[in-house]
Design an enzyme around this catalytic site. Structure first.
Site, PDB file in Angstrom:
ATOM      1  N   LYS A  31      60.141  44.057  34.324  1.00 12.79           N
ATOM      2  CA  LYS A  31      60.720  43.879  32.992  1.00 12.79           C
ATOM      3  C   LYS A  31      61.231  42.457  32.871  1.00 12.79           C
ATOM      4  O   LYS A  31      62.027  41.998  33.704  1.00 12.79           O
ATOM      5  CB  LYS A  31      61.857  44.872  32.760  1.00 12.79           C
ATOM      6  CG  LYS A  31      62.464  44.767  31.368  1.00 12.79           C
ATOM      7  CD  LYS A  31      63.193  46.035  30.988  1.00 12.79           C
ATOM      8  CE  LYS A  31      63.502  46.032  29.494  1.00 12.79           C
ATOM      9  NZ  LYS A  31      63.900  47.354  29.016  1.00 12.79           N
TER      10      LYS A  31
ATOM     11  N   ASP B 122      71.897  53.469  26.104  1.00 10.15           N
ATOM     12  CA  ASP B 122      70.696  53.420  25.270  1.00 10.15           C
ATOM     13  C   ASP B 122      69.731  54.537  25.670  1.00 10.15           C
ATOM     14  O   ASP B 122      68.534  54.304  25.837  1.00 10.15           O
ATOM     15  CB  ASP B 122      70.022  52.047  25.396  1.00 10.15           C
ATOM     16  CG  ASP B 122      69.026  51.787  24.261  1.00 10.15           C
ATOM     17  OD1 ASP B 122      69.140  52.447  23.211  1.00 10.15           O
ATOM     18  OD2 ASP B 122      68.143  50.934  24.435  1.00 10.15           O
TER      19      ASP B 122
ATOM     20  N   VAL C 243      57.558  44.510  29.257  1.00 12.40           N
ATOM     21  CA  VAL C 243      57.395  45.249  30.504  1.00 12.40           C
ATOM     22  C   VAL C 243      55.932  45.128  30.924  1.00 12.40           C
ATOM     23  O   VAL C 243      55.027  45.357  30.117  1.00 12.40           O
ATOM     24  CB  VAL C 243      57.780  46.734  30.344  1.00 12.40           C
ATOM     25  CG1 VAL C 243      57.578  47.473  31.669  1.00 12.40           C
ATOM     26  CG2 VAL C 243      59.225  46.865  29.898  1.00 12.40           C
TER      27      VAL C 243
ATOM     28  N   GLY D 244      59.384  44.234  23.151  1.00  9.26           N
ATOM     29  CA  GLY D 244      60.338  44.367  22.064  1.00  9.26           C
ATOM     30  C   GLY D 244      60.926  43.015  21.744  1.00  9.26           C
ATOM     31  O   GLY D 244      60.417  41.968  22.170  1.00  9.26           O
ATOM     32  N   GLY D 245      62.031  43.023  20.991  1.00 13.24           N
ATOM     33  CA  GLY D 245      62.619  41.773  20.549  1.00 13.24           C
ATOM     34  C   GLY D 245      63.186  40.918  21.655  1.00 13.24           C
ATOM     35  O   GLY D 245      63.324  39.705  21.499  1.00 13.24           O
ATOM     36  N   MET D 246      63.548  41.541  22.786  1.00 12.32           N
ATOM     37  CA  MET D 246      64.210  40.785  23.842  1.00 12.32           C
ATOM     38  C   MET D 246      63.380  40.629  25.105  1.00 12.32           C
ATOM     39  O   MET D 246      63.824  39.976  26.042  1.00 12.32           O
ATOM     40  CB  MET D 246      65.542  41.454  24.200  1.00 12.32           C
ATOM     41  CG  MET D 246      66.581  41.342  23.111  1.00 12.32           C
ATOM     42  SD  MET D 246      68.101  42.210  23.568  1.00 12.32           S
ATOM     43  CE  MET D 246      67.527  43.896  23.575  1.00 12.32           C
TER      44      MET D 246
ATOM     45  N   GLY E 231      54.513  47.188  27.358  1.00 13.66           N
ATOM     46  CA  GLY E 231      55.261  47.281  26.111  1.00 13.66           C
ATOM     47  C   GLY E 231      56.089  46.042  25.908  1.00 13.66           C
ATOM     48  O   GLY E 231      56.333  45.268  26.841  1.00 13.66           O
TER      49      GLY E 231
END
Length: 510
Positions: A39, A140, A24, A19-21, A17
């Protein structure tokens, strides 16, 4: 990037996966011959160019946070194996978990059985109770950060990562906005206030609401619209959507979603006690199928389906040796110099009673050791253990030099920080307010006002956490005026304050 070697030993294989930052990956640990998850985080996506002071600070906080969270021992947490930096990336190496994330699990079972929802929430309460005791706040919690394994147990991911990137470090971000997921964000977190265990309980309420109803309680087309609804709109009672849900479960969810943190349950332990009567009882029925989260309650500690396990033999712990004070002090200095803080903490904790016996509990040697012990505990994130040491130091110093002594005030500020980290915002606010007049009086005689401004900023953050939005806004506006007058409008502190006040106005306006 497939085949890239991270940290000299972890070979990246398949991306799971992104994301913006960051991303993984599944990876192969060449040294121990096992599969792991890696990660990768990009500091420049959060803080600006690599090599900047902000990026370097983020790297330092990341490694510290990973070290702290790796100390939490709970079967509901993914094990952290390693952490560090590789080129422009920060990396976190974790155990590889088979199963499905809770978001996919929910999508595959619509409607989600309410008994499953209770079983998931109960397991999450057990995890949160353990991490809040450290204390750590997840910040989160959401379905994508929860895994359901083949044996039905639930594991929490990303513990500690969000805390490096969240509101406390907004000065490190381009936007000054808190990192997190708006759909699961508590009102105090959305407004940029201080976070605590109560923040995770709100996210647990959102997650439980979603499992029971099929959707989050507050949705919208924009992030600001969602945050506005969190702040000002009541959630629709779940039984209007699913009348089969027990009334006591609906009442618990609504308490978790209270706007004011003080109206939520006192802790994850209390939430678990309310869920316990709704859990399936041992032997009531067999597990419904693969990835059934009720299975741990129906068949506790049973082997995974088609996967018998043999536990390793227990190893007895060696008896601790009685330390020599002088030699131990030298060893502590060496450990601290090498960044081995956890070992230094353990050694100092064992050294204090020995030093007190040899030199007397009020001796300068013991006082210096206690000061080092408290500072090291705080640096290691062990605020619960640091708090009594700091109170002893503050009382001792106040008796010697008075309540206005700089060391006394420093200890009391550290006490307030510990209380804040332990999820006691009202007590922390009272402590900060008690010491502030001393710093303001010092400022009147020509001293640097930086400490006074820092305390006033924390007071504003805590007022937000306690739901006093008007008081917080007045506090921050007054502080903005004073900091602009002292430092000028382009100093980082007034810039951050303007961003925070603008964000509050945006959220209020939806």
């Amino acid at each position: 990037m497939n085949g890239r070697l991270i940290g000299g030993r972890y070979e990246l294989a398949t991306i799971l996966g992104q994301g913006g930052m960051g991303q993984v990956w599944t990876a192969y640990d060449q040294r121990l011959d096992r599969r792991v998850a890696v990660k990768l985080l990009r500091p420049d996506r959060v803080t600006g160019p690599i090599g900047s002071d902000a990026a370097d600070e983020l790297r330092r906080r990341f490694v510290r946070e990973c070290r702290v969270t790796a100390q939490v021992d709970h079967p509901g947490l993914v094990t952290v194996h390693d952490a560090g930096s590789d080129g422009d990336d920060l990396y976190l190496v974790m155990q590889y978990v088979e199963g499905a994330d809770l978001g996919d699990h929910l999508a595959e079972h619509d409607p989600y059985p309410w008994q499953w929802s209770v079983a998931v929430a109960a397991q999450l309460c057990a995890v949160l109770s353990a991490v809040h005791a450290v204390p750590i706040v997840h910040r989160d919690l959401k379905p994508r950060n929860v895994m359901v394994r083949p044996d039905g147990t639930v594991l929490v991911l990303d513990l500690g990562v969000a805390s490096v990137l969240d509101t406390d470090t907004t000065r490190l971000t381009h936007t000054g906005s808190p990192i997190g997921s708006p759909a699961y964000m508590a009102p105090e977190q959305a407004m940029g206030g201080a976070v605590g265990p109560y923040t995770d309980l709100y996210a647990l309420g959102v997650l439980l609401y979603e499992l029971l109803s099929g959707d989050v309680p507050f949705a919208g087309s924009t992030a600001l619209g969602v945050l506005h609804r969190h702040l000002y709109e009541p959630p629709l009672p779940i039984r209007r959507i699913r009348p089969d849900i027990p009334e006591t479960l609906e009442a618990l969810v609504l308490r978790l979603l209270a706007k004011d943190p003080q109206h939520r349950p006192a802790g994850a332990q209390e939430v678990y006690e309310h869920l316990a009567p709704l859990l399936p009882t041992l032997g009531s029925r067999p597990p419904a199928g693969p990835l059934d989260p009720t299975r741990p309650f129906l068949r506790p500690h049973a082997p995974w389906p088609d996967r018998p396990t043999v536990p390793p033999p227990a190893q007895p712990a060696p008896a601790p040796a009685r330390p020599d004070v002088a030699a131990a002090v030298d060893e502590v200095k060496r450990l601290l110099g090498e960044g081995r803080i956890t070992q230094a903490v353990d050694m100092l904790g064992g050294l204090l009673p020995v030093a007190a016996e040899q030199h007397g509990p009020g001796s300068p040697v013991v006082r210096i050791l206690r000061k080092q012990y408290a500072a090291t505990l705080m640096d290691d994130g062990q605020y619960r253990r640091a708090l009594p040491e700091l109170r002893l130091l503050a009382d001792d110093r106040a008796t010697q030099a008075g309540p206005a002594d700089p060391q006394t005030l420093g200890y009391r500020c550290d006490i307030a920080q510990c209380l804040e980290q332990l999820g006691e915002p009202a007590a922390a606010l009272a402590e900060y307010r008690a010491v502030l007049p001393y710093y303001e009086n010092q400022y009147a005689t020509g001293n640097d006002p930086a400490r006074s401004y820092e305390i006033r900023h924390r007071i504003g953050q805590l007022l937000l956490a306690l739901g006093d939005h008007a008081g917080a806004r007045g506090q921050l506006q007054s502080l903005l005026y004073d900091t602009e007058r002292t430092y000028g409008p382009h100093h980082p502190l007034p810039v951050e304050l303007r961003r925070q006040l603008e964000r509050q106005m945006q959220v209020r306006g939806g």
